[in-house]
Write a protein that holds these residues in place. Structure first.
Motif, PDB file in Angstrom:
ATOM      1  N   PRO A  91       0.809  -1.231   0.000  1.00 54.37           N
ATOM      2  CA  PRO A  91       0.000   0.000   0.000  1.00 54.37           C
ATOM      3  C   PRO A  91       0.838   1.275   0.000  1.00 54.37           C
ATOM      4  O   PRO A  91       0.490   2.249  -0.678  1.00 54.37           O
ATOM      5  CB  PRO A  91      -0.816  -0.126   1.296  1.00 54.37           C
ATOM      6  CG  PRO A  91      -0.884  -1.595   1.558  1.00 54.37           C
ATOM      7  CD  PRO A  91       0.428  -2.149   1.087  1.00 54.37           C
ATOM      8  N   ALA A  92       1.942   1.285   0.741  1.00 55.11           N
ATOM      9  CA  ALA A  92       2.786   2.481   0.796  1.00 55.11           C
ATOM     10  C   ALA A  92       3.379   2.801  -0.568  1.00 55.11           C
ATOM     11  O   ALA A  92       3.490   3.972  -0.965  1.00 55.11           O
ATOM     12  CB  ALA A  92       3.903   2.297   1.824  1.00 55.11           C
ATOM     13  N   VAL A 110       2.077   1.830  -3.548  1.00 54.52           N
ATOM     14  CA  VAL A 110       0.975   2.228  -4.431  1.00 54.52           C
ATOM     15  C   VAL A 110       0.602   3.690  -4.187  1.00 54.52           C
ATOM     16  O   VAL A 110       0.381   4.454  -5.130  1.00 54.52           O
ATOM     17  CB  VAL A 110      -0.248   1.316  -4.209  1.00 54.52           C
ATOM     18  CG1 VAL A 110      -1.445   1.820  -5.006  1.00 54.52           C
ATOM     19  CG2 VAL A 110       0.086  -0.121  -4.596  1.00 54.52           C
ATOM     20  N   LYS A 111       0.564   4.084  -2.921  1.00 51.46           N
ATOM     21  CA  LYS A 111       0.211   5.459  -2.580  1.00 51.46           C
ATOM     22  C   LYS A 111       1.234   6.443  -3.110  1.00 51.46           C
ATOM     23  O   LYS A 111       0.884   7.502  -3.651  1.00 51.46           O
ATOM     24  CB  LYS A 111       0.087   5.600  -1.057  1.00 51.46           C
ATOM     25  CG  LYS A 111      -0.299   6.994  -0.597  1.00 51.46           C
ATOM     26  CD  LYS A 111      -0.425   7.054   0.926  1.00 51.46           C
ATOM     27  CE  LYS A 111      -0.792   8.453   1.384  1.00 51.46           C
ATOM     28  NZ  LYS A 111      -0.917   8.521   2.870  1.00 51.46           N
ATOM     29  N   LEU A 112       2.520   6.111  -2.971  1.00 49.17           N
ATOM     30  CA  LEU A 112       3.578   7.022  -3.407  1.00 49.17           C
ATOM     31  C   LEU A 112       3.641   7.148  -4.929  1.00 49.17           C
ATOM     32  O   LEU A 112       3.914   8.231  -5.455  1.00 49.17           O
ATOM     33  CB  LEU A 112       4.931   6.544  -2.890  1.00 49.17           C
ATOM     34  CG  LEU A 112       5.355   7.016  -1.498  1.00 49.17           C
ATOM     35  CD1 LEU A 112       6.682   6.394  -1.122  1.00 49.17           C
ATOM     36  CD2 LEU A 112       5.450   8.533  -1.442  1.00 49.17           C
ATOM     37  N   ARG A 162       1.246   6.564  -7.126  1.00 50.45           N
ATOM     38  CA  ARG A 162      -0.053   6.780  -7.773  1.00 50.45           C
ATOM     39  C   ARG A 162      -0.020   7.961  -8.735  1.00 50.45           C
ATOM     40  O   ARG A 162      -0.611   7.918  -9.816  1.00 50.45           O
ATOM     41  CB  ARG A 162      -1.120   6.992  -6.701  1.00 50.45           C
ATOM     42  CG  ARG A 162      -2.542   7.138  -7.250  1.00 50.45           C
ATOM     43  CD  ARG A 162      -3.512   7.334  -6.108  1.00 50.45           C
ATOM     44  NE  ARG A 162      -3.437   6.221  -5.158  1.00 50.45           N
ATOM     45  CZ  ARG A 162      -3.791   6.306  -3.878  1.00 50.45           C
ATOM     46  NH1 ARG A 162      -4.204   7.467  -3.382  1.00 50.45           N
ATOM     47  NH2 ARG A 162      -3.712   5.252  -3.096  1.00 50.45           N
ATOM     48  N   HIS A 163       0.666   9.027  -8.341  1.00 56.12           N
ATOM     49  CA  HIS A 163       0.673  10.242  -9.160  1.00 56.12           C
ATOM     50  C   HIS A 163       1.950  10.387  -9.989  1.00 56.12           C
ATOM     51  O   HIS A 163       2.181  11.436 -10.584  1.00 56.12           O
ATOM     52  CB  HIS A 163       0.492  11.463  -8.263  1.00 56.12           C
ATOM     53  CG  HIS A 163      -0.767  11.434  -7.436  1.00 56.12           C
ATOM     54  ND1 HIS A 163      -2.022  11.444  -8.007  1.00 56.12           N
ATOM     55  CD2 HIS A 163      -0.960  11.352  -6.090  1.00 56.12           C
ATOM     56  CE1 HIS A 163      -2.935  11.391  -7.045  1.00 56.12           C
ATOM     57  NE2 HIS A 163      -2.322  11.326  -5.879  1.00 56.12           N
TER      58      HIS A 163
END
Length: 311
Positions: A218-219, A221-223, A225-226
């Protein structure tokens, strides 16, 4: 009539590839065949069985209930066949008892040579072979009985074909996945900051085991994502070279990035006041079924050495 169709082993392997990807194009690529030919083989398999295994639509592919049952049985059948082949060869006078390791590209040059020397594993062998490839190719080679051992980076739930009672594994090392960038020559800081928008991202392909590991974090994917994906590769070494040249940021095993970091060619990119790293294991897999005496003695040595060696 399905009675007139002669089933082929490759159809079973095709079926499992499609179950894994639920995408005809991706599955055909994994199987090294054109998509039309791959589709015809799936249709032939369904014709032999006499029912539909995959529900197709313009947007998606899903397993039918019959497909779920058959894929489970097919996986067992494939393992039984390859194990029977391997056991038969091992009892043949013509069988070459050479031990074969399969390893992902990143571990083949960054881990395997030092590990095989440090553990004194090579001392037990007259000759051995190392086959280096992508994670998916390594899985295929190993499960088909063409190698006794498979070495790979590992985290639970990374969707390996090896998470079953047919295989045994042991942790033989550890590493960390870190996000790196080339330095900015003027500021001495990373060229790319997480505060920037649309950072160029150097990504792993679906063939890569490291890519599978990162996609489940998750960490990560979050980083990412953009971020803007500008390059994709199976190989960590290729992403390393691209990161050093300043083309973007990449997640790399620390063991691979360390040399360039010590030379000042790479820096770790981290959020403010946070050290971001993803701990991963290096695991050695073997078949649960009995192997040759040489391979069994080698496995016992590796197990004992792992118990005595700290991370």
């Amino acid at each position: 009539m399905h009675q007139n169709i002669q089933i082929e082993l490759i159809w079973l392997e095709d079926c499992l590839a499609l179950k894994q990807t639920l995408n005809f194009s991706q599955a055909a690529s994994i199987r090294n065949i054109t998509q039309p030919a791959f589709s015809r083989r799936i249709q032939s398999l369904e014709g032999w069985i006499g029912t539909t295994l995959f529900q197709r639509s313009r947007r998606s592919v899903t397993l039918t209930k019959a497909g779920e049952v058959f894929c489970d049985e097919a996986a067992t059948l494939i393992n039984l066949l390859y194990n029977a082949r391997r056991k038969t060869l091992e009892t043949s006078e013509l069988y070459d008892a050479e031990v074969v390791f399969t390893a992902t590209h990143s571990l083949s040059f960054a881990f395997f040579p030092s590990w095989i020397k440090r553990s004194k594993t090579a001392n037990l062998l007259n000759t051995f072979q190392l086959v280096s490839n992508t994670m998916r190719a390594c899985e295929r080679i190993f499960t088909q009985g063409q190698s006794q051992f498979l070495l790979c980076h590992h985290l639970p739930k990374m969707n390996l074909k090896l998470e079953s009672g047919d295989y045994i594994s042991i942790k033989v090392g550890s590493d960390n996945m870190v996000l790196v960038s080339a330095p900015d020559p003027d500021s001495g800081k990373p060229k790319w900051s997480l505060e920037d928008k649309a950072i160029p991202f150097l990504s792993y392909s679906g063939e890569s085991g490291l890519g599978r590991i990162l996609s489940g974090q998750p960490a990560v994917v979050k980083l990412t994502r953009h971020m803007r994906t500008v390059f994709t590769s199976d190989l960590a070494s290729t992403l390393l070279a691209m990161a050093v040249s300043g083309e973007g940021v990449a997640w790399l095993p620390f063991s691979i990035a360390l040399g360039e970091m010590l030379q000042g060619n790479l820096m770790q990119v981290t959020p403010i006041d946070t050290e971001l790293k993803i701990p991963v294991e290096v695991r050695l897999f073997r078949h649960a079924a009995p192997m040759t005496r040489t391979a069994e003695e080698l496995w016992e040595h590796i197990v004992q050495n792992a118990a005595l060696t700290p991370d």
